[in-house]
Design an enzyme around this catalytic site. Structure first.
Site, mmCIF file in Angstrom:
data_model
loop_
_atom_site.group_PDB
_atom_site.id
_atom_site.type_symbol
_atom_site.label_atom_id
_atom_site.label_comp_id
_atom_site.label_asym_id
_atom_site.label_seq_id
_atom_site.Cartn_x
_atom_site.Cartn_y
_atom_site.Cartn_z
ATOM 1 N N LYS A 47 -4.279 7.939 -10.794
ATOM 2 C CA LYS A 47 -3.416 6.805 -11.143
ATOM 3 C C LYS A 47 -3.763 6.380 -12.562
ATOM 4 C CE LYS A 47 -2.283 2.015 -10.366
ATOM 5 N NZ LYS A 47 -2.256 1.823 -11.825
ATOM 6 N N GLU A 79 -17.529 3.778 -13.590
ATOM 7 C CA GLU A 79 -17.925 3.573 -14.982
ATOM 8 C C GLU A 79 -17.341 2.234 -15.381
ATOM 9 O OE1 GLU A 79 -17.771 3.196 -18.578
ATOM 10 O OE2 GLU A 79 -16.613 5.036 -18.861
ATOM 11 N N CYS A 137 -15.947 0.931 -23.703
ATOM 12 C CA CYS A 137 -16.990 0.346 -22.841
ATOM 13 C C CYS A 137 -18.345 0.387 -23.519
ATOM 14 C CB CYS A 137 -17.106 1.126 -21.540
ATOM 15 S SG CYS A 137 -15.581 1.191 -20.651
ATOM 16 N N GLU A 157 -18.091 -9.116 -22.261
ATOM 17 C CA GLU A 157 -17.689 -7.903 -22.974
ATOM 18 C C GLU A 157 -16.538 -8.273 -23.912
ATOM 19 O OE1 GLU A 157 -16.341 -4.722 -20.415
ATOM 20 O OE2 GLU A 157 -17.055 -3.237 -21.858
#
Ligand code: SIN
Length: 481
Positions: free
Chosen positions: A178, A254, A288, A385
């Site tokens: 997906k 992850e 990331c 983040e």
């Protein structure tokens, strides 16, 4: 969209070797200017179920092929991607925003996973175990886990698919992917090339869909799924892990990061600055492993800030397809607003904007590459983040203290150390609680090494021999007399 190979532009979902329409469509827009690029079939949870059924039916035959036969198909896929790299890069830049040179880099990086795992699957060795009983013979064999489902992110629309699908397919698993609604065109183009390479029907399936919860539920809970793999935020990862728990699925996750970047007073400052720009401004900070907290020793703080300001000020901003552009737009307005919120919060708490700090007139998704000093660990900017082109600098004085501060986060994905002192570099690299630590470089991702994090940054590794092992079951076989 002008492409040399117009076959790459696929607008339907790919299920059981067929391109299928959805009940409606999803609009794909250029984040640089909002232009409509395409309308793609909006797949449903029922489509996801059909894709899982197809992958499950295709698994026995794909699993039975020799590693060499699977490798041959994967190598054809790799070659087709390389042959179409310019078109794939253009599609990627148009739907995601990153500069064309970076997009081309991603295509080559993405293809390298396919090549590497095609080679590695030939080495799925088991073991002969010295027996505990002379009347028995013991060994292990490695077998593919089964149907693998993947949810992939928009920041690397190509490479995060190949990093998951290539080892799975090489191991003998079949896959359902997906991709994100923001960047489905890169994903569907990859599927088109997989079909052309000769991946048998049902081995690779793709469902783009706006019903993320419905499709996600099928991919994590369907009894035919053996393993689920995800790249995305920690918050969403936790929800998906809970769903996987109901069927005790294998998982690779992850998730988010909060990467420290530590510059010691013995660092080569030019190396440190170019590493910092590379990790901070690549993909406009939307990775990331982007640097999130920059700790600079007080003795070199001012010099480092000056050099970083000069390097960041030189970056050309604009549409990713334009010559020389180094920083493009963020993926959507929401992302740019979040970066702005973090800047405003830092200013209100006493930080100083040295460069940038605001939206840009290039388009509504653009935020200026920004440098901020006077940051503290308590500010949101240091705890959350960032996912944007925002470099927040803090001072430190003591090695043990900076290690403690760098580790004081629930995240543990990537960290960076800048030092020319080999003893210190080794000591600090070992002391950092992160899955990956880069020393004197800002770019470390490669197909040949394990990528992944600890703590709330995830479970499992992608790339390298560890990335291959994720898709095998080790079976212990005991033969009696
Ligand atoms: C990511 O941001 O998830 C991937 C970054 C990389 O592969 O370097």
């Amino acid at each position: 969209m002008q492409l040399a190979n117009s076959d790459l532009l696929k607008l339907q979902n790919y299920i059981d070797g067929e391109w299928r329409d959805g009940a409606s469509t999803i609009e794909v827009r250029d984040p640089a200017n909002g232009e409509l690029l395409a309308r793609v079939a909006d797949g449903s949870a029922a489509d996801a179920e059909a894709a899982v059924a197809a992958a499950s039916a295709a698994f026995p035959a794909w699993k039975r092929k020799t590693a060499g036969e699977r490798a041959a198909v994967l190598k054809r896929w790799h070659q087709l991607i390389m042959d179409n790299a310019d078109d794939l890069a253009r599609i990627l830049t148009l739907e995601q925003g990153k500069p064309l040179a970076e997009a081309k880099g991603e295509i080559i990086y993405g293809a390298s996973f396919i090549e590497w795992f095609a080679e590695e699957c030939r080495r799925a060795y088991g073991q002969t175990i010295p027996t505990h009983n002379p009347a028995m013979r013991l060994n292990t064999i490695r077998q593919p886990v089964g149907v693998v489902t993947c949810i992939t992110p928009w920041n690397f629309p190509n490479a995060m698919i190949t990093r998951k699908a290539a080892p799975a397919l090489a191991a003998g698993c079949t896959v359902v992917i997906k991709p994100p609604v923001e960047t489905p065109l890169s994903a569907l183009a990859l599927c088109q090339l997989a079909e052309q390479a000769g991946l048998p029907k049902g081995t690779i399936n793709m469902v783009v869909g706006s019903d993320a919860p419905g499709i996600g539920r099928v991919l994590t809970e369907d009894a035919r799924v053996a393993k689920f793999t995800f790249t995305g935020s920690t918050a969403v990862g936790k929800l998906l892990m809970a769903q996987c728990a109901s069927g005790v699925k294998k998982m690779s996750m992850e998730l988010g990061g909060n990467a420290p970047f530590i510059v010691f007073d013995d660092a080569d400052l030019d190396t440190a600055v170019s590493a910092c720009v590379a990790t901070k401004m690549r993909n406009a900070g939307q990775t990331c492993v982007s640097t999130n907290r920059i700790y600079v020793h007080e003795a070199v703080h001012d010099q480092f800030v000056e050099k970083l300001r000069a390097a960041v000020a030189e970056l050309k901003i604009g549409h990713g397809c334009d010559e020389g552009v180094a920083v493009g737009p963020l993926i959507h307005r929401r992302a740019a607003e979040r970066v702005n919120d973090l800047v405003q919060d830092a200013i209100a708490s006493g930080a100083k904007v040295e460069l940038g700090g605001d939206f840009l007139s290039h388009g509504e998704n653009y935020f200026a590459p920004t440098l901020i000093t006077g940051v503290t660990d308590e500010m949101r900017i240091a705890r959350e983040e960032i996912f944007g082109p925002l470099a927040p600098v803090q001072k430190f004085t003591d090695e043990d203290d900076v290690i403690r501060r760098a580790n004081a986060t629930p995240y543990g994905l990537a960290a960076y150390v800048m030092s020319e002192n080999i003893r210190r570099a080794n000591r600090v690299v070992e002391a950092l609680d992160y899955g990956m630590v880069a020393c004197n470089t800002g770019v470390f991702s490669t197909a040949v090494a394990p990528f992944g994090g600890c703590k709330e940054s995830g479970i499992g590794r992608e790339g390298g021999v560890e990335g291959m092992a994720e898709f095998y079951e080790t079976k212990y076989c005991c033969f009696g007399a």
